[in-house]
Design a protein around this motif. Sequence first.
Motif, PDB file in Angstrom:
ATOM      1  N   ALA A 130       0.974  -1.167  -0.109  1.00  0.00           N
ATOM      2  CA  ALA A 130       0.105   0.066   0.024  1.00  0.00           C
ATOM      3  C   ALA A 130       0.910   1.237  -0.075  1.00  0.00           C
ATOM      4  N   VAL A 131       1.993   1.131   0.559  1.00  0.00           N
ATOM      5  CA  VAL A 131       2.806   2.270   0.625  1.00  0.00           C
ATOM      6  C   VAL A 131       3.715   2.359  -0.434  1.00  0.00           C
ATOM      7  N   LEU A 132       4.038   1.622  -1.174  1.00  0.00           N
ATOM      8  CA  LEU A 132       4.865   1.366  -2.254  1.00  0.00           C
ATOM      9  C   LEU A 132       4.600   2.267  -3.534  1.00  0.00           C
ATOM     10  N   PRO A 133       3.389   2.512  -4.181  1.00  0.00           N
ATOM     11  CA  PRO A 133       3.405   3.421  -5.039  1.00  0.00           C
ATOM     12  C   PRO A 133       3.672   4.938  -4.985  1.00  0.00           C
ATOM     13  N   SER A 134       3.188   5.265  -3.925  1.00  0.00           N
ATOM     14  CA  SER A 134       3.615   6.825  -3.496  1.00  0.00           C
ATOM     15  C   SER A 134       4.987   7.036  -3.123  1.00  0.00           C
ATOM     16  N   GLY A 135       5.710   6.032  -2.586  1.00  0.00           N
ATOM     17  CA  GLY A 135       7.188   6.112  -2.463  1.00  0.00           C
ATOM     18  C   GLY A 135       7.982   5.993  -3.836  1.00  0.00           C
ATOM     19  N   LEU A 136       7.474   5.250  -4.693  1.00  0.00           N
ATOM     20  CA  LEU A 136       8.102   5.000  -6.032  1.00  0.00           C
ATOM     21  C   LEU A 136       7.773   6.393  -6.540  1.00  0.00           C
ATOM     22  N   TRP A 137       6.628   7.098  -6.545  1.00  0.00           N
ATOM     23  CA  TRP A 137       6.564   8.483  -7.374  1.00  0.00           C
ATOM     24  C   TRP A 137       7.503   9.363  -6.699  1.00  0.00           C
ATOM     25  N   ARG A 138       7.645   9.075  -5.352  1.00  0.00           N
ATOM     26  CA  ARG A 138       8.570  10.472  -4.734  1.00  0.00           C
ATOM     27  C   ARG A 138      10.199  10.193  -5.275  1.00  0.00           C
ATOM     28  N   ILE A 139      10.215   8.725  -5.283  1.00  0.00           N
ATOM     29  CA  ILE A 139      11.747   8.559  -5.921  1.00  0.00           C
ATOM     30  C   ILE A 139      11.790   9.007  -7.406  1.00  0.00           C
ATOM     31  N   ALA A 140      10.905   9.166  -8.035  1.00  0.00           N
ATOM     32  CA  ALA A 140      10.623   9.402  -9.374  1.00  0.00           C
ATOM     33  C   ALA A 140      11.241  10.857  -9.377  1.00  0.00           C
ATOM     34  N   LEU A 141      10.712  11.663  -8.631  1.00  0.00           N
ATOM     35  CA  LEU A 141      10.917  13.033  -8.358  1.00  0.00           C
ATOM     36  C   LEU A 141      12.622  13.283  -7.973  1.00  0.00           C
ATOM     37  N   VAL A 142      12.860  12.337  -7.104  1.00  0.00           N
ATOM     38  CA  VAL A 142      14.218  12.542  -6.724  1.00  0.00           C
ATOM     39  C   VAL A 142      15.142  12.329  -7.721  1.00  0.00           C
ATOM     40  N   LEU A 143      14.833  11.437  -8.694  1.00  0.00           N
ATOM     41  CA  LEU A 143      15.884  11.050  -9.863  1.00  0.00           C
ATOM     42  C   LEU A 143      15.583  12.165 -11.121  1.00  0.00           C
ATOM     43  N   GLY A 144      14.813  12.976 -10.938  1.00  0.00           N
ATOM     44  CA  GLY A 144      14.741  14.396 -11.747  1.00  0.00           C
ATOM     45  C   GLY A 144      13.473  14.228 -12.623  1.00  0.00           C
ATOM     46  N   TYR A 145      12.624  13.106 -12.575  1.00  0.00           N
ATOM     47  CA  TYR A 145      11.449  13.184 -13.422  1.00  0.00           C
ATOM     48  C   TYR A 145      10.253  13.917 -12.906  1.00  0.00           C
ATOM     49  N   PRO A 146       9.661  14.797 -13.629  1.00  0.00           N
ATOM     50  CA  PRO A 146       8.872  15.904 -13.100  1.00  0.00           C
ATOM     51  C   PRO A 146       7.568  15.160 -12.447  1.00  0.00           C
ATOM     52  N   ALA A 147       7.143  13.820 -12.935  1.00  0.00           N
ATOM     53  CA  ALA A 147       6.110  13.018 -12.396  1.00  0.00           C
ATOM     54  C   ALA A 147       4.911  13.728 -12.120  1.00  0.00           C
ATOM     55  N   GLY A 148       4.531  14.633 -13.066  1.00  0.00           N
ATOM     56  CA  GLY A 148       3.152  15.092 -13.004  1.00  0.00           C
ATOM     57  C   GLY A 148       3.138  16.598 -12.693  1.00  0.00           C
ATOM     58  N   TYR A 149       4.352  17.085 -12.276  1.00  0.00           N
ATOM     59  CA  TYR A 149       4.334  18.493 -11.769  1.00  0.00           C
ATOM     60  C   TYR A 149       4.743  19.390 -13.208  1.00  0.00           C
ATOM     61  N   LEU A 150       4.117  20.579 -13.164  1.00  0.00           N
ATOM     62  CA  LEU A 150       4.649  21.541 -14.260  1.00  0.00           C
ATOM     63  C   LEU A 150       5.970  21.986 -14.069  1.00  0.00           C
ATOM     64  N   ASP A 151       6.730  22.222 -15.130  1.00  0.00           N
ATOM     65  CA  ASP A 151       7.937  22.491 -15.061  1.00  0.00           C
ATOM     66  C   ASP A 151       8.510  23.514 -14.161  1.00  0.00           C
ATOM     67  N   GLU A 152       7.782  24.839 -13.925  1.00  0.00           N
ATOM     68  CA  GLU A 152       8.123  25.663 -13.118  1.00  0.00           C
ATOM     69  C   GLU A 152       7.886  25.394 -11.629  1.00  0.00           C
ATOM     70  N   ARG A 153       6.973  24.452 -11.284  1.00  0.00           N
ATOM     71  CA  ARG A 153       6.979  23.857  -9.990  1.00  0.00           C
ATOM     72  C   ARG A 153       7.587  22.782  -9.691  1.00  0.00           C
ATOM     73  N   PHE A 154       8.000  22.167 -10.725  1.00  0.00           N
ATOM     74  CA  PHE A 154       8.980  20.969 -10.321  1.00  0.00           C
ATOM     75  C   PHE A 154      10.338  21.551  -9.932  1.00  0.00           C
ATOM     76  N   ALA A 155      10.796  22.644 -10.333  1.00  0.00           N
ATOM     77  CA  ALA A 155      12.083  23.275  -9.738  1.00  0.00           C
ATOM     78  C   ALA A 155      12.214  23.003  -8.360  1.00  0.00           C
ATOM     79  N   ASP A 156      11.110  23.338  -7.406  1.00  0.00           N
ATOM     80  CA  ASP A 156      10.893  23.229  -6.016  1.00  0.00           C
ATOM     81  C   ASP A 156      11.711  21.971  -5.595  1.00  0.00           C
ATOM     82  N   PHE A 157      11.318  20.950  -6.210  1.00  0.00           N
ATOM     83  CA  PHE A 157      11.914  19.482  -6.056  1.00  0.00           C
ATOM     84  C   PHE A 157      13.432  19.277  -6.361  1.00  0.00           C
ATOM     85  N   GLU A 158      14.152  19.938  -7.078  1.00  0.00           N
ATOM     86  CA  GLU A 158      15.486  19.914  -7.445  1.00  0.00           C
ATOM     87  C   GLU A 158      16.503  20.309  -6.536  1.00  0.00           C
ATOM     88  N   THR A 159      16.220  20.631  -5.390  1.00  0.00           N
ATOM     89  CA  THR A 159      17.130  21.162  -4.466  1.00  0.00           C
ATOM     90  C   THR A 159      17.511  19.822  -3.768  1.00  0.00           C
TER      91      THR A 159
END
Length: 183
Positions: free
Chosen positions: A33-62
């Motif tokens: 049950a926890v795995l799908p959301s965790g994999l989505w966050r890991i996609a963000l960590v790896l640099g994939y915007p995963a559904g975010y608009l480009d300008e908002r995804f920049a917040d996750f690149e720090t």
Amino acid sequence: MSRMSTPDATTAANSVAPPPRWAIWAAHLTTLAVLPSGLWRIALVLGYPAGYLDERFADFETLGAKVWMLTLSLVCELLAFLTIGLVRPWGEVVPRWIPLIGGRAVRPMAAVVPATLGAVALTVMWANVPWWWTYPHDDMTGTGDLVVGILYQPLVLWGPLLAAVTVSYYRRHRSPRSRVMAS
């Protein structure tokens, strides 16, 4: 005499009824049950915007955001994994490799109280997830909003599954005297 062969550890491991099959399935389902959301966050960590608009995804690149999302994913999965301890022998006798307490019997309430508090907290925390799509997500694409909502839906099950497995653990580990009174 080794700690594993102490009377209380041996007694604890042998005197408890095995968990019902449904509890074993429910315990394992918590990790899924926890795995799908965790994999989505890991996609963000790896640099994939995963559904975010480009300008908002920049917040996750720090670096801080990446460390936070990776840590959150790992901690959630590890906490969900602890539910399996409620249906496995290591939830009855502490594994020997754990310093200071390894080989000792787990006091049932030492598992039941935190598991119950966790189940309540998780149920409350994720209660609004079914209504994900009723909230505005202006920082996401339409497809991203749909996919993220779907990936987070299983989290609604985490608290109730943990609660059910905790009740099963408690019933199997309550004192013989209380079992007689309940009958």
